[in-house]
Design a protein around this motif. Structure first.
Motif, mmCIF file in Angstrom:
data_model
loop_
_atom_site.group_PDB
_atom_site.id
_atom_site.type_symbol
_atom_site.label_atom_id
_atom_site.label_comp_id
_atom_site.label_asym_id
_atom_site.label_seq_id
_atom_site.Cartn_x
_atom_site.Cartn_y
_atom_site.Cartn_z
ATOM 1 N N LEU A 158 22.136 32.393 31.156
ATOM 2 C CA LEU A 158 22.938 32.613 32.342
ATOM 3 C C LEU A 158 22.868 31.422 33.288
ATOM 4 O O LEU A 158 21.838 30.767 33.425
ATOM 5 N N GLY A 159 23.982 31.156 33.947
ATOM 6 C CA GLY A 159 24.022 30.123 34.972
ATOM 7 C C GLY A 159 24.004 28.711 34.439
ATOM 8 O O GLY A 159 23.748 27.783 35.209
ATOM 9 N N ARG A 160 24.274 28.499 33.155
ATOM 10 C CA ARG A 160 24.261 27.141 32.595
ATOM 11 C C ARG A 160 25.508 26.912 31.766
ATOM 12 O O ARG A 160 26.087 27.834 31.209
ATOM 13 N N ARG A 161 25.893 25.656 31.697
ATOM 14 C CA ARG A 161 26.902 25.254 30.712
ATOM 15 C C ARG A 161 26.154 24.932 29.428
ATOM 16 O O ARG A 161 25.223 24.111 29.440
ATOM 17 N N PHE A 162 26.531 25.596 28.355
ATOM 18 C CA PHE A 162 25.749 25.405 27.127
ATOM 19 C C PHE A 162 26.670 25.236 25.918
ATOM 20 O O PHE A 162 27.838 25.660 25.932
ATOM 21 N N VAL A 163 26.098 24.637 24.889
ATOM 22 C CA VAL A 163 26.767 24.437 23.604
ATOM 23 C C VAL A 163 26.051 25.293 22.571
ATOM 24 O O VAL A 163 24.810 25.290 22.502
ATOM 25 N N LEU A 164 26.808 26.025 21.766
ATOM 26 C CA LEU A 164 26.239 26.798 20.659
ATOM 27 C C LEU A 164 26.013 25.879 19.473
ATOM 28 O O LEU A 164 26.911 25.110 19.084
ATOM 29 N N ILE A 165 24.840 25.963 18.878
ATOM 30 C CA ILE A 165 24.505 25.162 17.702
ATOM 31 C C ILE A 165 24.268 26.106 16.528
ATOM 32 O O ILE A 165 23.475 27.049 16.618
ATOM 33 N N VAL A 166 24.970 25.845 15.420
ATOM 34 C CA VAL A 166 24.862 26.677 14.208
ATOM 35 C C VAL A 166 24.355 25.767 13.088
ATOM 36 O O VAL A 166 25.144 25.167 12.353
ATOM 37 N N PRO A 167 23.042 25.657 12.908
ATOM 38 C CA PRO A 167 22.501 24.697 11.932
ATOM 39 C C PRO A 167 22.461 25.211 10.497
ATOM 40 O O PRO A 167 22.186 24.447 9.575
ATOM 41 N N GLY A 168 22.700 26.504 10.296
ATOM 42 C CA GLY A 168 22.561 27.079 8.961
ATOM 43 C C GLY A 168 23.874 27.131 8.201
ATOM 44 O O GLY A 168 24.940 26.730 8.682
ATOM 45 N N SER A 169 23.779 27.645 6.983
ATOM 46 C CA SER A 169 24.935 27.887 6.119
ATOM 47 C C SER A 169 24.413 28.656 4.910
ATOM 48 O O SER A 169 23.249 29.066 4.872
ATOM 49 N N SER A 170 25.240 28.830 3.924
ATOM 50 C CA SER A 170 24.808 29.545 2.733
ATOM 51 C C SER A 170 23.613 28.848 2.093
ATOM 52 O O SER A 170 23.643 27.641 1.845
ATOM 53 N N PRO A 171 22.526 29.593 1.817
ATOM 54 C CA PRO A 171 21.359 28.958 1.180
ATOM 55 C C PRO A 171 21.644 28.473 -0.237
ATOM 56 O O PRO A 171 20.888 27.663 -0.770
ATOM 57 N N ARG A 172 22.741 28.944 -0.820
ATOM 58 C CA ARG A 172 23.099 28.502 -2.165
ATOM 59 C C ARG A 172 23.710 27.100 -2.164
ATOM 60 O O ARG A 172 23.831 26.485 -3.221
ATOM 61 N N HIS A 173 24.103 26.612 -0.979
ATOM 62 C CA HIS A 173 24.751 25.295 -0.886
ATOM 63 C C HIS A 173 24.054 24.462 0.191
ATOM 64 O O HIS A 173 24.578 24.270 1.292
ATOM 65 N N PRO A 174 22.864 23.947 -0.084
ATOM 66 C CA PRO A 174 22.153 23.137 0.920
ATOM 67 C C PRO A 174 22.908 21.872 1.300
ATOM 68 O O PRO A 174 22.688 21.331 2.395
ATOM 69 N N ALA A 175 23.809 21.387 0.427
ATOM 70 C CA ALA A 175 24.577 20.179 0.739
ATOM 71 C C ALA A 175 25.567 20.414 1.877
ATOM 72 O O ALA A 175 26.114 19.455 2.434
ATOM 73 N N LYS A 176 25.799 21.671 2.260
ATOM 74 C CA LYS A 176 26.716 21.978 3.356
ATOM 75 C C LYS A 176 26.027 21.872 4.716
ATOM 76 O O LYS A 176 26.675 22.077 5.746
ATOM 77 N N VAL A 187 35.682 24.151 18.833
ATOM 78 C CA VAL A 187 34.788 24.089 17.677
ATOM 79 C C VAL A 187 34.822 22.692 17.080
ATOM 80 O O VAL A 187 35.890 22.100 16.909
ATOM 81 N N VAL A 188 33.635 22.190 16.762
ATOM 82 C CA VAL A 188 33.487 20.991 15.923
ATOM 83 C C VAL A 188 32.693 21.424 14.701
ATOM 84 O O VAL A 188 31.538 21.822 14.807
ATOM 85 N N VAL A 189 33.319 21.362 13.534
ATOM 86 C CA VAL A 189 32.689 21.854 12.309
ATOM 87 C C VAL A 189 32.531 20.695 11.331
ATOM 88 O O VAL A 189 33.413 19.846 11.197
ATOM 89 N N LEU A 190 31.380 20.662 10.663
ATOM 90 C CA LEU A 190 31.029 19.568 9.768
ATOM 91 C C LEU A 190 31.206 20.012 8.317
ATOM 92 O O LEU A 190 30.634 21.022 7.898
ATOM 93 N N PHE A 191 31.972 19.246 7.548
ATOM 94 C CA PHE A 191 32.241 19.557 6.149
ATOM 95 C C PHE A 191 31.722 18.444 5.257
ATOM 96 O O PHE A 191 31.848 17.259 5.576
ATOM 97 N N SER A 192 31.173 18.857 4.116
ATOM 98 C CA SER A 192 30.787 17.899 3.076
ATOM 99 C C SER A 192 31.784 18.010 1.929
ATOM 100 O O SER A 192 32.793 18.718 2.030
ATOM 101 N N ALA A 193 31.487 17.336 0.826
ATOM 102 C CA ALA A 193 32.378 17.372 -0.324
ATOM 103 C C ALA A 193 32.328 18.694 -1.071
ATOM 104 O O ALA A 193 33.123 18.916 -1.982
ATOM 105 N N VAL A 194 31.394 19.586 -0.688
ATOM 106 C CA VAL A 194 31.252 20.862 -1.390
ATOM 107 C C VAL A 194 32.474 21.744 -1.193
ATOM 108 O O VAL A 194 32.913 22.437 -2.114
ATOM 109 N N THR A 195 33.059 21.738 0.012
ATOM 110 C CA THR A 195 34.211 22.580 0.314
ATOM 111 C C THR A 195 35.318 21.740 0.943
ATOM 112 O O THR A 195 35.069 20.685 1.528
ATOM 113 N N ASP A 196 36.537 22.249 0.828
ATOM 114 C CA ASP A 196 37.718 21.549 1.332
ATOM 115 C C ASP A 196 38.195 22.247 2.606
ATOM 116 O O ASP A 196 38.594 23.413 2.564
ATOM 117 N N PRO A 197 38.167 21.559 3.750
ATOM 118 C CA PRO A 197 38.608 22.198 4.996
ATOM 119 C C PRO A 197 40.083 22.592 4.971
ATOM 120 O O PRO A 197 40.501 23.475 5.729
#
Length: 605
Positions: free
Chosen positions: A437-455, A538-548
């Motif tokens: 509360l009372g702050r400007r904040f950015v949400l960070i989502v560091p995880g993804s499917s454990p089956r694709h660590p390259a993501k 949203v700023v989302v990071l993609f690797s070669a594993v999936t096609d945006p």
């Protein structure tokens, strides 16, 4: 068409006044309607190409081809289009078909259309052998309301039946100008001797007693189908394509389209339930796919505003779906295994007991398509999806190359629903973490499917990003599952002020956080779709594993950073993208632009 190309089957029936009506059936050939008659990558191009290769063709495809062949065979004027309306709504004109070769009953034609071809005029010319009483003595054959001003009830049949001759398009004309030129072919009027007559002479246009007695709603729906079909040919306007499918849905409310599309067409009243209808939407998993189905779900709710809409989903999404306010009921699918006979029987019992009228399968997987077989040996609902033999297939041979949102939007378009909005989450009442509360904040989502660590972008770099954001005046809130707490700990080692909420938020809490955050940054995972639907930049990071291009988030402001290897993506590049997106949001808030779509940016690496 020459006489050798005509086959006539005649039968006699007496008329008042001693005259004899000779009914005839003639074979005519119009132009075929093909996928190439529609611009590539348009819904009707996909629909026709799919049907051209299908073993079992969609009834709407059959009817569209019938109408086009009939209209072009009769010359394509207003009378020819009225003939097509008659075929759809009051009396079948087409007795049988073989491709674009049609066997038609000429006595069912509106009179001038049956005379449009001199060869087809033979049966009608028999009427002119003797003078007959006024037409008002034949109420079942003629309707005075269909007369053109200037005609008289006492005129002879020879005067009334003035023939028309079409400028028939040959195969060479199709080669030169294609189907559009054929659809523009007009008619000229001829007298009985074949001499062009004065066009100012009055001409009786008999629209047919059947059309006059037909269900008014069916006539209007049929007219809408004919008009939408002629308008969509050659057009790249998606709204015109959608109008044709919507017109077929209106006609299906009055007429059984399956009966009309049979080899021997017949007009049968629609068997659809009147009043409240029961609708089922299937969307099982996963989070990103579920969120991307919110736009289609909203479109279905709007289309079936007066119906009862049920969602079939898994237990993980049941509570969240109930809070969205879109569905009247949420049914949980236990997803029985291949050998769980009792589970399958229970699912079958629940589905059949609900008496659904239509099913929208937004999952479109082998599993969900198999659910259609659970309705066999009983009332079968209409089905939109990819199940074999379904009533409303997503008829696109390249559907697997479409983005999920585009795929679902086209699927609904072919079921008569258009347009489909982007996924949007409503404001959800949820407890907000006091630490944020009372702050400007950015949400960070560091995880993804454990089956694709390259993501995953390395957690330590997320920590460096959080520290850089702190220096720019923004706090950081880390979210994810309980299994991703180790990633949050690594981030906090670089930025101790980052708030760790991993394992403490459900879907509604994540949506609430995203609606209050200035931005969400993370990997290719379902939470990013949730944040985009919450109208968060949203700023989302993609690797070669999936096609945006196939599965990237869609929303008002979405940036995609795509690299081959996320380990090569530098913190400074991501920070620049985050700060510029935040600045763009501030500018957009002042100018209030229209909702946009994802912007993909690829970073060499």
């Amino acid at each position: 068409m020459d006489d050798a190309g005509l086959q006539t089957a005649r039968r006699r029936s007496p008329l008042a006044g001693g005259s004899t009506l000779i009914k005839s059936r003639r074979r005519v050939r119009g132009l075929p309607l093909r996928s190439s008659d529609f611009p590539t990558l348009t819904p009707l191009n996909h629909f026709f190409a799919w049907n051209e290769r299908a073993r079992r063709r969609d009834r709407r495809y059959v009817l569209a081809c019938d109408l086009y062949s009939l209209i072009t065979a009769l010359g394509n004027d207003e009378i020819a289009r009225n003939t097509a309306v008659t075929h759809l709504s009051s009396r079948p004109i087409i007795i049988a078909r073989r491709g674009h070769h049609l066997l038609i009953e000429t006595e069912a034609l509106p009179t001038p259309s049956s005379l449009a071809n001199p060869g087809l005029a033979a049966s009608s010319a028999i009427f002119a052998r003797s003078k007959v009483p006024s037409f008002t003595s034949w109420p079942d054959l003629f309707r005075p309301s269909t007369w053109i001003p200037g005609s008289s009830p006492g005129m002879t049949m020879k005067t009334v039946y003035r023939t028309l001759s079409a400028k028939r398009s040959t195969s060479s004309s199709r080669h030169r100008s294609g189907s559009l030129a054929a659809m523009e072919t007009g008619l000229r009027r001829y007298d009985m001797e074949g001499v062009p007559e004065d066009p100012s002479k009055p001409l009786l246009i008999r629209n047919g007693s059947d059309l006059g007695n037909a269900n008014g709603r069916a006539v209007e729906a049929a007219r809408g189908v004919v008009e939408a079909l002629t308008a969509s040919i050659g057009s790249a306007d998606i709204d015109r394509h959608a109008a044709l499918f919507a017109a077929f849905e209106l006609l299906a409310n009055e007429i059984d389209l399956d009966a009309l599309a049979r080899n021997r067409p017949s007009l049968v009243p629609s068997r659809q339930r009147r009043g409240l209808r029961r609708i089922l939407v299937i969307r099982l998993s996963a989070l990103g796919d579920f969120v991307q189905a919110l736009g289609p779900a909203a479109a279905i709710r709007r289309y079936h505003s007066g119906d009862h809409v049920t969602l079939l989903t898994t237990a993980a999404f049941a509570d969240f779906a109930q809070r969205l306010g879109v569905f009247d009921h949420v049914m949980i699918d236990a997803r029985p295994g291949p050998y769980d006979i009792r589970g399958w029987l229970e699912l079958r019992r629940r589905l059949r007991r609900s008496c659904f009228d239509r099913v929208y399968d937004l999952q479109t997987s082998e599993r969900s398509a198999a659910y259609a077989r659970l309705f066999r040996r009983g009332p079968t609902p209409e089905w939109s999806g990819i199940a074999a033999g379904c009533s409303h297939p997503h008829a696109n041979l390249d559907r697997d190359r479409q983005h999920t949102i585009d795929k679902q939007a086209e699927q609904l378009l072919m079921a008569g629903i258009h347009p489909t909005p982007l996924p949007v989450l409503p404001a959800l009442a949820c407890e907000f973490p006091q630490s944020a509360l009372g702050r400007r904040f950015v949400l960070i989502v560091p995880g993804s499917s454990p089956r694709h660590p390259a993501k995953r972008w390395p957690a330590r770099r997320y920590g460096m990003l959080a520290e850089a954001l702190r220096e720019s005046g923004y706090g950081s809130v880390i979210i994810g599952s309980a299994a991703e707490r180790a990633l949050a700990a690594a981030i906090q080692q670089a930025c101790a002020e980052a708030i760790d909420l991993t394992g403490q938020t459900d879907f509604a809490a994540v949506a609430t956080l995203a609606q209050r955050a200035v931005l969400t940054i993370g990997n290719d995972t379902g939470v990013m779709h949730l944040a985009a639907a919450a109208d968060c930049p949203v700023v989302v990071l993609f690797s070669a594993v999936t096609d945006p291009a196939l599965c990237g988030p869609r929303g008002r402001l979405v940036r995609v950073l795509a690299v081959r290897n996320l380990d090569a993506l530098e913190v400074d590049r991501v920070l620049d993208e985050v700060l510029s997106t935040i600045a763009q949001r501030a500018h957009a808030a002042r100018s209030r632009p229209a909702a946009g779509t994802a912007i993909a940016r690829r970073v060499p690496g």
